[in-house]
Write an enzyme that holds these catalytic residues in place. Structure first.
Site, PDB file in Angstrom:
ATOM      1  N   ASP A 141       0.822  -1.101  -0.112  1.00 23.92           N
ATOM      2  CA  ASP A 141      -0.061  -0.038  -0.142  1.00 23.92           C
ATOM      3  C   ASP A 141       0.786   1.411   0.073  1.00 23.92           C
ATOM      4  OD1 ASP A 141       0.972   0.527   2.612  1.00 23.92           O
ATOM      5  OD2 ASP A 141      -1.119  -0.245   3.417  1.00 23.92           O
ATOM      6  N   SER A 142       0.183   2.532  -0.014  1.00 27.09           N
ATOM      7  CA  SER A 142       0.918   3.773  -0.091  1.00 27.09           C
ATOM      8  C   SER A 142       2.172   3.758   1.024  1.00 27.09           C
ATOM      9  CB  SER A 142       0.082   4.901  -0.286  1.00 27.09           C
ATOM     10  OG  SER A 142      -0.697   5.013   0.946  1.00 27.09           O
TER      11      SER A 142
END
Lengths: 86, 251
Positions: free
Chosen positions: A37-38
């Protein structure tokens, strides 16, 4: 510093932060494959910038499609830093 | 004015932090720029400060890590010996709804946005001992208004504002003033996270004042809070939003 050493550091950093087994990392693996994920990606970039004392430019990452590209990019940044300090 | 003052701006390489660093230099302060990822931007901001005739120094440190905060202040103590102004601006956060937040995202956001304020203030106060000082924390309207996927950041900013009040009272006897600034959406790259939400982007484009808040608006308010003219303002969170929070439907 050889590309093998850089690849080793990138592999260990990426799999540690994405909490994946090292066997899941190949040059064709993508961040999506690793379910990154980010926050994972930011933490990976910070860790590699720390380790190699380089600056990763976010816009330059847009063309990267897999870990092979990513390793080559980090290798290029390390080479640029070495050339500057030579 | 802020001649002879030494200021630390966390997250000072770009956006709001950059504008604050430049404005403090305009007022005569020497500025230490803390950054995490954007070294070239930090170097460029430092160079702009030097062109104004002030000293500038850059320090890479993830303020989400206590040992990095410790190293940063050790470097400041070594190089400058004291500190007059701390601007707690560095911020990060995971953009998710409450039900989608995990422990890692929560910890990352709280560590950088809230815990770092406490730890930086504790270390800064030691460098302000005997001379007083100013501490300004940068918050956002998300501490009190609900905004899409802003949960973790909004909560961390609420903590930061509460800490501002506690620090203001605890540090007043030492001649240290502590305040916070809460802005509406500011025209910076950080807003890109909302670029696909057309309705929200349009809402923020205009305010009753006729435009969005710019980084320079916040920088000028920070400078004011760092001057003696603001002596009696303590523990406040000052809203700077062109009227957005009191009239979000009127533009």
């Amino acid at each position: 510093m050889t590309i093998e050493i850089i690849e080793d550091v990138v592999r260990n950093t990426v799999t540690r932060i994405t909490r994946k087994d090292i066997s899941q990392f190949t040059r064709t693996t993508t961040f999506k494959d690793l379910e990154a994920d980010s926050l994972d990606i930011v933490q990976i970039l910070v860790a590699l910038e720390d380790h190699f004392d380089i600056e990763v430019v976010d816009e330059e990452l847009e063309s990267i499609t897999n870990m092979g590209d990513f390793i080559d990019y980090i290798n290029r940044k390390v080479a640029e830093k070495t050339a500057r300090s030579a | 004015m802020l001649e002879e003052k030494v200021a630390l701006v966390t997250g000072g390489s770009r956006g709001i932090g950059r504008a604050i660093a430049l404005e403090l230099a305009n007022e005569g302060a020497d500025v230490i720029i803390n950054y995490l990822r954007h070294r070239t931007a930090a170097q460029n901001t430092a160079e702009e400060i030097r062109q104004k005739g002030r000293q500038a120094h850059i320090i890479r440190a993830n303020v989400g890590e206590p040992d990095k905060i410790e190293s940063m202040f050790a470097e400041i103590a070594d190089k400058f010996g004291h500190l007059d102004i701390l601007v707690n601006n560095a911020a990060s956060g995971v953009a998710r709804k409450a039900m989608d937040l995990d422990e890692r995202g929560w910890a990352w956001t709280m560590d950088i946005n809230a815990r770092a304020f406490l730890l930086c203030a504790q270390r800064a106060v030691r460098l302000m001992e005997g001379r007083g000082g100013k501490i300004v924390a940068i918050s956002s309207l998300g501490s009190r208004l609900v905004m899409p996927v802003y949960t973790a950041v909004g909560v961390s900013k609420a903590a930061l504002e509460a800490l501002t009040r506690y620090l203001a009272i605890e540090l007043a006897p030492y001649g240290i003033a502590v305040n916070a600034i809460a802005a509406a959406a500011v025209q910076t790259e950080a807003l890109n996270v909302y670029k696909f939400n057309e309705k929200l982007s349009k809402t923020w484009q205009t305010t009753s004042a006729g435009r969005m808040v710019q980084p320079e608006d916040i920088a000028k308010l920070v400078a004011f809070l760092c001057r003696d003219e603001s002596f009696m303002i303590r523990g406040q969170t000052i809203i700077i939003d062109g009227g957005f929070s009191i009239a979000p439907l009127i533009t």
